[in-house]
Design a protein around this motif. Structure first.
Motif, PDB file in Angstrom:
ATOM      1  N   PHE A  67       0.792  -1.230   0.000  1.00 24.98           N
ATOM      2  CA  PHE A  67       0.000   0.000   0.000  1.00 24.98           C
ATOM      3  C   PHE A  67       0.832   1.293   0.000  1.00 24.98           C
ATOM      4  O   PHE A  67       0.304   2.359  -0.279  1.00 24.98           O
ATOM      5  N   SER A  68       2.107   1.248   0.341  1.00 24.80           N
ATOM      6  CA  SER A  68       2.825   2.480   0.715  1.00 24.80           C
ATOM      7  C   SER A  68       2.824   3.548  -0.390  1.00 24.80           C
ATOM      8  O   SER A  68       3.179   3.282  -1.532  1.00 24.80           O
ATOM      9  N   GLY A  70       4.549   6.477  -0.152  1.00 32.58           N
ATOM     10  CA  GLY A  70       5.785   7.256  -0.175  1.00 32.58           C
ATOM     11  C   GLY A  70       5.629   8.632   0.461  1.00 32.58           C
ATOM     12  O   GLY A  70       6.565   9.436   0.474  1.00 32.58           O
ATOM     13  N   HIS A  71       4.440   8.904   1.028  1.00 33.12           N
ATOM     14  CA  HIS A  71       4.208  10.215   1.643  1.00 33.12           C
ATOM     15  C   HIS A  71       5.160  10.454   2.819  1.00 33.12           C
ATOM     16  O   HIS A  71       5.745  11.533   2.951  1.00 33.12           O
ATOM     17  N   ARG A  72       5.318   9.438   3.677  1.00 30.20           N
ATOM     18  CA  ARG A  72       6.181   9.587   4.860  1.00 30.20           C
ATOM     19  C   ARG A  72       7.616   9.946   4.441  1.00 30.20           C
ATOM     20  O   ARG A  72       8.231  10.860   4.988  1.00 30.20           O
ATOM     21  N   ALA A 180      11.930   4.191   6.154  1.00 28.36           N
ATOM     22  CA  ALA A 180      10.470   4.278   6.154  1.00 28.36           C
ATOM     23  C   ALA A 180       9.823   3.446   5.048  1.00 28.36           C
ATOM     24  O   ALA A 180       8.596   3.371   4.968  1.00 28.36           O
ATOM     25  N   ALA A 181      10.625   2.826   4.188  1.00 29.95           N
ATOM     26  CA  ALA A 181      10.043   2.031   3.097  1.00 29.95           C
ATOM     27  C   ALA A 181       9.334   0.806   3.657  1.00 29.95           C
ATOM     28  O   ALA A 181       9.720   0.276   4.703  1.00 29.95           O
ATOM     29  N   VAL A 183       9.057  -2.754   3.199  1.00 35.10           N
ATOM     30  CA  VAL A 183       9.873  -3.756   2.494  1.00 35.10           C
ATOM     31  C   VAL A 183       9.219  -5.133   2.616  1.00 35.10           C
ATOM     32  O   VAL A 183       8.847  -5.541   3.728  1.00 35.10           O
ATOM     33  N   PHE A 232      11.249   1.603  11.007  1.00 40.55           N
ATOM     34  CA  PHE A 232       9.812   1.815  11.216  1.00 40.55           C
ATOM     35  C   PHE A 232       9.126   0.478  11.464  1.00 40.55           C
ATOM     36  O   PHE A 232       9.554  -0.540  10.924  1.00 40.55           O
ATOM     37  N   LYS A 233       8.071   0.521  12.250  1.00 38.27           N
ATOM     38  CA  LYS A 233       7.251  -0.675  12.438  1.00 38.27           C
ATOM     39  C   LYS A 233       5.796  -0.300  12.215  1.00 38.27           C
ATOM     40  O   LYS A 233       5.258   0.592  12.866  1.00 38.27           O
ATOM     41  N   ASN A 260       3.983   2.918  14.049  1.00 33.31           N
ATOM     42  CA  ASN A 260       2.767   3.575  13.559  1.00 33.31           C
ATOM     43  C   ASN A 260       1.722   2.560  13.161  1.00 33.31           C
ATOM     44  O   ASN A 260       2.009   1.421  12.834  1.00 33.31           O
TER      45      ASN A 260
HETATM   46  O1  PAZ Z   1       4.351   5.527   2.541  1.00 30.48           O
HETATM   47  P1  PAZ Z   1       3.188   5.939   3.411  1.00 30.48           P
HETATM   48  O2  PAZ Z   1       3.299   7.373   3.845  1.00 30.48           O
HETATM   49  O3  PAZ Z   1       1.877   5.641   2.760  1.00 30.48           O
HETATM   50  O4  PAZ Z   1       3.242   5.016   4.723  1.00 30.48           O
HETATM   51  C1  PAZ Z   1       4.354   5.090   5.578  1.00 30.48           C
HETATM   52  C2  PAZ Z   1       4.668   3.726   6.190  1.00 30.48           C
HETATM   53  C3  PAZ Z   1       3.457   3.239   6.983  1.00 30.48           C
HETATM   54  C4  PAZ Z   1       5.008   2.720   5.079  1.00 30.48           C
HETATM   55  C5  PAZ Z   1       5.901   3.905   7.146  1.00 30.48           C
HETATM   56  O5  PAZ Z   1       5.584   4.820   8.137  1.00 30.48           O
HETATM   57  C6  PAZ Z   1       6.298   2.576   7.787  1.00 30.48           C
HETATM   58  O6  PAZ Z   1       5.833   2.191   8.819  1.00 30.48           O
HETATM   59  N1  PAZ Z   1       7.208   1.847   7.133  1.00 30.48           N
HETATM   60  C7  PAZ Z   1       7.636   0.505   7.571  1.00 30.48           C
HETATM   61  C8  PAZ Z   1       6.582  -0.496   7.220  1.00 30.48           C
HETATM   62  C9  PAZ Z   1       6.891  -1.871   7.772  1.00 30.48           C
HETATM   63  O7  PAZ Z   1       6.711  -2.153   8.965  1.00 30.48           O
HETATM   64  O8  PAZ Z   1       7.344  -2.676   6.958  1.00 30.48           O
END
Ligand code: PAZ
Length: 308
Positions: A67-68, A70-72, A180-181, A183, A232-233, A260
């Motif tokens: 879904f990401s 890339g806004h973050r 923040a990607a 993955v 990030f989690k 988040n």
């Molecule tokens: O890219 P976006 O702004 O829609 O979302 C940001 C996010 C939720 C991908 C980022 O804040 C994040 O948590 N990245 C890590 C995702 C993970 O746990 O794999």
């Protein structure tokens, strides 16, 4: 052979690797020898942004995505630049880009119009947003403060991240990773992947996905042992979010983990370190949660540099 080595050895060759390496070398050289205002050598952060794809066929027709948006990553990049950092923006092709947030979805078709004499001009209603985006983006790129490197697949993402991390080694504690990607956790190894488009004639598809090796450990231990690392989690169940963030902090020896939840990720994040869990809110509907978050991380990075 351990699973990380086998991931890289079996991955398809990274196109453009020489060009990426030379852009990185130039960017790091330039930034490591320049000063940032009164606060010593310039700091460089690698911001990863957007989601990785998992191809299902070597001549790829189908892939797994996430879904990401890339806004973050894009928003955080703007705040890091504002704070005096230089940024390597490792971003998923086609996702949100720094300074483009206030433009409409299709800027080319929605911001411009043809005049009577067939010239192209910016529509009055978008003119301020377009001018600001062009001015700030141009200043960052031509000033040598922003290097944008795109990826699509999990193979490209991890290969480029490794190149970035090893090039940033010389920055020592002045380097930061802000991961923040989104993955992929699972993938199809290249050597067991169908070459051609998978056919539907033989009925339902059974597919076993391998686990992507845990690269955060490798990043901390081998690729960038002296850098400040923030991962990030993301969870959808808030009952397990903090426990998972804590586990990631300890298991991968991160300096901080940003926790988040999917539905509230633009309003609230929780910064987890080994001493505290701090809730970070956006100030109001028109502001970004990344503004206070980056401020906090810059302070933590300063303390880390001082103590190193
Ligand atoms: O890219 P976006 O702004 O829609 O979302 C940001 C996010 C939720 C991908 C980022 O804040 C994040 O948590 N990245 C890590 C995702 C993970 O746990 O794999």
């Amino acid at each position: 052979m351990d699973e990380t080595t086998s991931f890289f050895e079996s991955a398809p060759l990274l196109k453009d690797a020489d060009n990426i390496t030379s852009k990185l070398t130039q960017f790091i050289d330039q930034n490591s020898s320049s000063l940032s205002g009164s606060s010593g050598p310039r700091r460089v952060v690698c911001v990863t942004s957007g989601g990785t794809t998992v191809p299902l066929e070597q001549r790829c027709v189908r892939y797994i995505d996430n879904f990401s948006s890339g806004h973050r990553g894009a928003t955080s990049t703007e705040y890091f630049l504002k704070s005096g950092y230089s940024v390597i923006f490792l971003n998923r092709r086609g996702t949100c880009q720094p300074y483009c947030r206030s433009l409409p979805d299709d800027p080319l078709l929605e911001c411009f119009e043809l005049t009577n004499d067939s010239c192209i001009q910016v529509q009055e209603s978008h003119s301020e947003a377009v001018k600001t985006a062009i001015r700030e983006h141009h200043a960052a790129v031509s000033g040598g403060l922003l290097l944008k490197l795109p990826f699509t697949t999990i193979f490209e993402y991890l290969q480029i991240l490794r190149l970035i991390a090893t090039s940033m080694k010389i920055l020592g504690a002045n380097g930061m990773f802000y991961l923040a990607a989104a993955v992929s956790d699972f993938y199809v190894p290249w050597d067991s992947m169908a070459v051609h488009k998978i056919q539907s004639a033989s009925g339902p598809l059974d597919m076993r996905l391998a686990q992507v090796p845990k690269m955060l450990s490798v990043l901390r231990k081998e690729w960038a042992p002296t850098a400040f690392c923030v991962s990030f989690k993301l969870e959808t169940d808030k009952e397990i979010l903090l426990e998972k963030a804590d586990k990631a902090l300890k298991r991968y020896k991160m300096h901080a983990v940003v926790a988040n939840e999917l539905s509230t990720r633009k309003e609230l994040v929780i910064l987890v370190t080994d001493t505290a869990k701090v809730s970070v809110y956006r100030e109001n509907h028109n502001s970004d949660v990344e503004s206070p978050l980056i401020k906090l991380l810059v302070d933590k990075h300063s303390t880390f540099i001082k103590n190193t």
